[in-house]
Design a protein around this motif. Sequence first.
Motif, short mmCIF file in Angstrom:
data_model
loop_
_atom_site.label_atom_id
_atom_site.label_comp_id
_atom_site.label_asym_id
_atom_site.label_seq_id
_atom_site.Cartn_x
_atom_site.Cartn_y
_atom_site.Cartn_z
N GLY A 125 31.09 7.69 80.98
CA GLY A 125 30.65 6.47 80.34
C GLY A 125 30.58 6.66 78.85
N TYR A 631 31.33 -0.37 87.25
CA TYR A 631 30.87 -1.02 86.02
C TYR A 631 31.35 -2.47 86.03
N ASP A 705 26.93 1.23 85.63
CA ASP A 705 26.21 0.52 84.58
C ASP A 705 25.29 -0.53 85.21
#
Length: 818
Positions: A125, A631, A705
Amino acid sequence: MANDDNDSRDLEEGSIRSSVSSLKEMDSNLGAVSNDNDTNINDNDGQMSALTANSATLRNRRQNQEGVRQKASVGVPSSVTASTHRKHLLRIKQDCSNGERTFHRVHDPLEEDTISLGGSHNGSGPEIWFEKHVSSVKEVCKNRTFGQWAESLIPIVAWIKTYRWKKNFITDLIAGLTVGFMIVPQSMSYAKLAGLPVEFGLYSSLTPLYAYAMFGSSRQLAVGPVALVSLLLNTGLTLVLDNAGITRENTPDAEYDALYATMAIQTSFLVGICYILMGIFRLGFVTIFLSHAVVSGFTSAAAIIIGLSQIKYVFGYDIPSDKALHKMIRNIFASIDQFNWRTFVLGGTSIFFLLGLKKLARKYPIKFKWARAAGPLVLTLVTIVLQWTADLESQGIPIVKEIPSGFPNFSGTTAVKTLGDNFGKLAVLVLSIVIVGFMESIAIAKQLSTKNNYEIDASKELLGLGTANLMAGLFNGYPLTGSFSRSAVNNDAGATSGISAIVTATLVGLTLLFLTPVFELLALPVLAAIVISGVVSLVDYEEAIYLWKVHKFDFGVWSMAFLGTLFLGVELGLGIAVGISLLLVIFESAYPHTAVLGRLPGTTEYRNIKNYSQAERYEGIVIARIDAPIYFANTHNIREKISKYEKSAVNEYIKNDAKRLNGVSTKATAGGESGSVDGEIGADAKSTKAVKFIIIEFSAVAHIDTSGLHTIQDLTKHCSDNKIQLCITNPNRRVMERLVTSGVADDIGREHIFVSTHDAVDFCLNELDRDDTKGGSDKNIYQFFSQDAAGTARSAMPSEMATLVDNEIAEEQDHGDA
């Protein structure tokens, strides 16, 4: 016992040779014990304990002999040291065959004894990337000395200390001279392709090469003017000036050429700054978004446009340049009546001569390896002699004419003077050259480093290219990058360091000082032939054929990049190529691979059921794997895939349940009690849930996320509303931290997060078995049938299954009697 006595005597004597012999014997004993253990482990627990104790005794003796083993390590056969691995194999075999399941608890980030996440960069990330690089920069700034800084920023400081002058200098000298003979005519040709005077090519092959030798990380890469970047510069600057209303038709030639040259210098200056900033911030990864198919298609089309742009020097008349293939062909035939057969003969002969030498070098790489490098130089010298003796110019064949002698002047003031006004106009062109130039250079550098067994640092390579282009902008040059052809020649000639680049630059400098009057006699068709022969190999039709055979989709991508560049121009073609690459990245990211898993018989491994048809699935349990980070871009698709797998399991359950009902109904009818059977089975089927557990394997989920967390929360709520339990297996530390801190782990239940998929399946099957027992479905299977139907059902079973059912019935009866 005899072996034990021998071991004791060997240890007391302390003789290295005897110790080696005893170790060999001990290996044999341990092997025998291992075999005995393997044979007897399954007999009874008493024998296994005795054998384990025996193995432990031997293990202790071997630990006591560690000092002797170290002394005798030289010349000891591999069979002696292999015993340690054999012990590990024995332990694993015992551990996995004892019939007991061992459950490991998933790490909890909130526990005090958990290793701090601040010191670990497990996961991925953007924030992980930022944290890692910030911590690495802090660590470097804190611990490095001035000398280490110098070695890191200026690679020549590091490798010059260990450079073997006696062994490598001669080969570097030869390689540098070889590339030097090649770069002089090539750089002049590419300068003409870029729309600049020929001396700009020589200037771009002087100070930039010294800079790259100091700051570049590749030992064999030969930087300098190349065809693709020259074409990008020509088309880009022409477009910028056209948009500003400045053309050769409405502007005096001297003024136009001066403005064009100034903007070329500014472009090189900006390209150098961009490379340096990318190197400092370690942004070399941005070029990986251009797939190989896209790059190949774009390069192939650009090579055709480059070749056609040089046709005017071969045909001997002025052909208006254009960025599209069909327009270039139209312009070629518009003035075909001005065709000059003399230039055509000279240019065509030169092209065939250069291509013939290249083919000869490929066919006989040892005997004629010099041919590839010597071709341009030999051709140049021959035509210079012809011009000097036969006066080709008087025959209608144009020549270079004037080349300023001496080193280039400092152009830094010129580059900065109007940079503010031209920065916005040149931004797109600079970005195009940065992407294409670095992509081309890093591809060559990595290939050469692999051949010569060393590593390439992409960030240092960016700094090397940045300083080279910056020096070109400061000393009347234009953008440059690594050359395919010259780098291959440099490597074949035996280059081992940047010394070869220094030799090449020195030869160019001597040419500027003393030989410019000689190169003024060079014929322009010969320069065009050098360019055309250089780009022929860039037309990668073999890659197109390969993609058509292997991957039709990639062939479509190649074709779109190729045709877009060919018919819409290099700038739009590059935009199309980048756009296609980004769309592919987005597509692959938004639609990650997922799979339904099943257990491979005889193992605890769970694999994709599409790849392994024999994989076992269990009614009431859906096992899925997500093979990508979760995500915002892919959460919707992942949620749809899980729902799809759930519905598929429900449909399969209903289908199988209908088959079971039909089968039981048929057998019950034969027994005479069809109504009773249908009623009981139907009621039981209606009360049974098709899916009770959904297991999601997180082993490939490197990052999640907040959008992904919300998706898991929604999935958890959906499962809870439908009386389904969601389970997660093998999340990494970073993902587990997010699950815990967001509360998702508590919503799922900490007891439903497992280390392995098999642990989760084991848990779910136990729960299903417990539910079946509570619901009564674990009753004697014959209670669903009449007495006659029961006999019919039992006779239809396989013998092993019938025996198993009989044993279960007997155990239940014994339990009831008790």
